[in-house]
Design an enzyme around this catalytic site. Structure first.
Site, short mmCIF file in Angstrom:
data_model
loop_
_atom_site.label_atom_id
_atom_site.label_comp_id
_atom_site.label_asym_id
_atom_site.label_seq_id
_atom_site.Cartn_x
_atom_site.Cartn_y
_atom_site.Cartn_z
CB THR A 82 85.76 75.56 47.98
OG1 THR A 82 84.94 76.61 47.48
CG2 THR A 82 85.83 74.46 46.96
CB ILE A 125 81.65 84.88 58.58
CG1 ILE A 125 81.70 85.39 60.02
CG2 ILE A 125 82.95 85.20 57.86
CD1 ILE A 125 82.82 84.81 60.86
CD GLU A 150 82.18 81.31 38.96
OE1 GLU A 150 82.75 81.84 37.97
OE2 GLU A 150 81.09 81.69 39.39
CE LYS A 192 90.17 75.52 32.92
NZ LYS A 192 90.68 76.10 34.18
CB VAL A 201 85.56 81.06 66.17
CG1 VAL A 201 86.67 81.01 67.21
CG2 VAL A 201 85.26 79.67 65.64
CG LEU A 252 91.18 81.32 49.75
CD1 LEU A 252 90.00 82.28 49.69
CD2 LEU A 252 92.11 81.56 48.57
CD GLU A 259 97.64 77.98 33.52
OE1 GLU A 259 96.91 76.99 33.50
OE2 GLU A 259 98.17 78.44 32.49
CB THR A 273 96.49 76.36 40.81
OG1 THR A 273 96.72 77.77 40.91
CG2 THR A 273 97.06 75.86 39.50
P1 FAD Z 1 86.28 80.87 52.22
O1 FAD Z 1 85.44 80.55 51.07
O2 FAD Z 1 86.51 82.32 52.53
O3 FAD Z 1 85.63 80.18 53.49
C1 FAD Z 1 85.99 80.56 54.80
C2 FAD Z 1 85.06 79.89 55.78
O4 FAD Z 1 85.49 80.18 57.10
C3 FAD Z 1 83.61 80.36 55.68
O5 FAD Z 1 82.74 79.27 55.83
C4 FAD Z 1 83.48 81.29 56.89
O6 FAD Z 1 82.17 81.38 57.36
C5 FAD Z 1 84.39 80.60 57.89
N1 FAD Z 1 84.85 81.49 58.95
C6 FAD Z 1 85.75 82.51 58.85
N2 FAD Z 1 85.88 83.12 60.05
C7 FAD Z 1 85.10 82.45 60.92
C8 FAD Z 1 84.79 82.58 62.30
N3 FAD Z 1 85.32 83.55 63.07
N4 FAD Z 1 83.92 81.72 62.86
C9 FAD Z 1 83.35 80.74 62.13
N5 FAD Z 1 83.59 80.56 60.82
C10 FAD Z 1 84.44 81.41 60.23
N6 FAD Z 1 90.17 78.78 42.77
C11 FAD Z 1 90.10 77.92 41.75
O7 FAD Z 1 90.52 76.77 41.86
N7 FAD Z 1 89.56 78.32 40.55
C12 FAD Z 1 89.14 79.58 40.33
O8 FAD Z 1 88.63 79.89 39.25
C13 FAD Z 1 89.27 80.52 41.37
N8 FAD Z 1 88.92 81.81 41.21
C14 FAD Z 1 89.13 82.69 42.23
C15 FAD Z 1 88.92 84.06 42.03
C16 FAD Z 1 89.20 84.97 43.05
C17 FAD Z 1 89.01 86.41 42.81
C18 FAD Z 1 89.65 84.51 44.30
C19 FAD Z 1 89.92 85.47 45.43
C20 FAD Z 1 89.85 83.17 44.52
C21 FAD Z 1 89.62 82.25 43.48
N9 FAD Z 1 89.87 80.91 43.66
C22 FAD Z 1 89.78 80.05 42.62
C23 FAD Z 1 90.21 80.40 44.98
C24 FAD Z 1 88.98 79.78 45.62
O9 FAD Z 1 87.93 80.70 45.66
C25 FAD Z 1 89.31 79.34 47.02
O10 FAD Z 1 90.45 78.53 46.99
C26 FAD Z 1 88.21 78.54 47.60
O11 FAD Z 1 87.00 79.20 47.50
C27 FAD Z 1 88.50 78.19 49.03
O12 FAD Z 1 88.22 79.22 49.88
P2 FAD Z 1 88.25 78.86 51.41
O13 FAD Z 1 87.27 77.78 51.68
O14 FAD Z 1 89.65 78.68 51.84
O15 FAD Z 1 87.74 80.23 52.11
#
Ligand code: FAD
Length: 497
Positions: free
Chosen positions: A16, A43, A50, A79, A186, A334, A343, A345
């Site tokens: 996301t 990965i 959601e 929502k 990577v 993250l 909440e 966020t």
């Molecule tokens: P990720 O989704 O983990 O994406 C990481 C990306 O990096 C992937 O594409 C992966 O392939 C890539 N990557 C990693 N290492 C490598 C590598 N070595 N080489 C190439 N690519 C790599 N947020 C909300 O706003 N509302 C919610 O209801 C909510 N519920 C949640 C519930 C839980 C239990 C958790 C843990 C989180 C929740 N979140 C929620 C947070 C939300 O899921 C994240 O903020 C959001 O999905 C963003 O994730 P991200 O893109 O930072 O990481």
């Protein structure tokens, strides 16, 4: 980056965070910078997330997305707030409903009037005066900017959606605006020896991706900001005791309600997020108080439809990256920190970080004072949200388990303690500059969690008992009539146009 100008942005990660950043960057700066996104299907992504909060509407509007197409593509729903069940005490619930309550007055908020009205014998709850709450529990929705014939605001809303589908939707959008996507893992991050900046990424298949500026959207792996640049992490587990989540989707059940449910359990809480094609469920819990088996039992034992996958365990560390931006790496998503989804966020923090990066885009080179200001704003923002989330744990009167007793007895940050004491003694709450949550949000959670103001603003006493009663009755009538005239939530979702 030989001349110091920033012409090439590389986004690492396609969750996301990666695709939200790519799409906003492409929309705003796509004609002046070159954008590449590297992600690995092998990965994968964290695969949860959601529920959102109202500013997501601004994000989608900034991209020019059509709401109906977006809802269809993501199996989304509306929502209007979050229902907190068993949080204050077992068997009691309240809602953090978005938007205003009652009517805004210039010098004091509506809940002061409500308090006085209660002293006069009114038995109504604060939420009887919330348009969002009344629409939510009656399962109604239509976009409504204002209550008809008044200058009172209408419904404030956000979305529930399938985050995987949202990322795919944004990927199509970004690619149509020129973002180049590269599939690959990577293997090595190349660092410039002269200044420690990231020079490029070496992929397992031998491709080399160079860039001037890098957005680390690698999720909890934090590949660039932490593993390559060594930026540390400030943990907040002393205030936010949960450190694991278990997520599982189940079959959709009717009606698809327009609000998130958050149900407190003995050692954490469970979410229920209704989408059009399924319901998202998850348990957030403390591993010091519950084993995975206990969480599993409580989660699966409470599903209201057949589960559609095996529960997935996600360990997490609550806290923030000490510097969101370091050298030529900006962490978004993250990788920049994590606050549990109580909440909703995290997606907002992605939106906010991507917006901030655009506002302070270092097109003529990275300047230390710009980086410092970006980091200051990021820190203030996440700390305010942290306090709001801690409030839900601290102000509980459950006392039925060690977990909740420990939460009640913990020492909270001074910033939160002061806010709670001011509200308890005077009913006053002020929105700090940079506070994501407005006064009405703080008021609802404080009152819902049992912090009842001991006083109200003197302005309220200028109304006679009869004037007060007329005011409250007219607001109720207005809200009731407006809700009765709205279509059902599902009717809104299934509308074809
Ligand atoms: P990720 O989704 O983990 O994406 C990481 C990306 O990096 C992937 O594409 C992966 O392939 C890539 N990557 C990693 N290492 C490598 C590598 N070595 N080489 C190439 N690519 C790599 N947020 C909300 O706003 N509302 C919610 O209801 C909510 N519920 C949640 C519930 C839980 C239990 C958790 C843990 C989180 C929740 N979140 C929620 C947070 C939300 O899921 C994240 O903020 C959001 O999905 C963003 O994730 P991200 O893109 O930072 O990481």
């Amino acid at each position: 980056m030989s001349d110091g100008n920033i012409k090439k942005l590389v986004i690492l990660g396609g969750g996301t965070a990666g695709w939200m950043t790519a799409s906003l960057m492409a929309k705003v700066l796509g004609k002046v910078i070159d954008i590449t996104l590297v992600e690995s299907d092998r990965i994968g992504t964290v695969g949860v997330g959601e529920a959102t909060i109202p500013p997501i509407i601004n994000f989608n509007q900034a991209l020019g997305l059509n709401e109906r197409e977006f809802l269809q593509a993501t199996n989304g729903s509306i929502k209007l707030g979050i229902q907190f069940e068993n949080w204050f005490k077992k068997g009691e619930s309240y809602m953090h409903a978005f938007g205003n309550i009652g009517k805004n007055f210039p010098f004091c908020d509506f809940h002061h009037f409500w308090r006085k009205s209660r002293l006069n014998g009114d038995t109504s709850s604060l939420w009887d005066y919330s348009l969002n709450y009344q629409a939510a529990i009656h399962n109604k929705f239509a976009p409504l900017a204002q209550i008809k014939g008044t200058n009172l605001p209408g419904l404030s809303y956000a979305y529930h959606f399938d985050a995987g589908l949202y990322a795919k939707f944004l990927r199509r959008y970004s690619e149509s605006k020129g973002v180049r996507r590269i599939e690959g893992v990577v293997k090595e991050v190349k660092i410039r020896p002269e200044n420690g900046f990231v020079d490029g990424l070496l992929l397992e298949d031998g491709q080399e991706i160079s860039g001037d500026l890098f957005a680390d959207c690698t999720g909890m792996a934090a590949l660039l900001i932490e593993k390559a640049l060594g930026v540390g992490y400030e943990e907040w587990s002393q205030w936010l005791p949960c450190d694991r989540a278990m997520a599982v989707p189940c079959a959709a059940t009717k009606p698809i309600v327009p609000y998130t449910r958050s149900i407190a359990h003995e050692a954490g809480w469970r979410w229920r997020i209704p989408l059009q094609h399924r319901t998202g469920n998850g348990m957030v819990y403390s591993s010091h108080h519950w084993s995975d088996d206990q969480a599993h039992e409580a989660l699966l034992g409470n599903l209201d439809g057949e589960h559609l996958a095996e529960p997935k365990v996600i360990p997490f560390r609550t806290g923030r990256r000490r510097e969101s931006w370091c050298k030529n790496v900006v962490s978004i998503g993250l990788s920049s920190g994590f606050l549990e989804p109580l909440e909703s966020t995290s997606i907002h923090l992605i939106q906010s970080a991507a917006t901030r990066l655009i506002k302070s885009f270092p097109h003529c080179g990275i300047k230390p004072h710009e980086v410092k200001e970006f980091n200051r704003q990021s820190q203030v923002e996440i700390e305010r949200i942290r306090d709001f989330i801690i409030l839900h744990y601290k102000a509980n009167q459950r006392r039925d388990s060690e977990f909740w007793r420990e939460c009640e007895n913990m020492t909270v940050p001074d910033s939160l303690r002061d806010k709670m004491e001011l509200f308890r003694s005077s009913g006053k709450v002020f929105r700090d500059y940079d506070d994501l949550f407005a006064e009405a949000a703080w008021q609802q959670v404080m009152i819902g969690q049992g912090i009842v103001p001991e006083d109200h603003h003197p302005l309220v006493d200028s109304l006679s008992e009869e004037q007060m009663s007329d005011l409250m009755a007219s607001l109720k009538t207005l809200i009731g009539g407006t809700v009765a005239g709205l279509p059902d939530h599902e009717q809104f979702l299934s509308r074809g146009e």
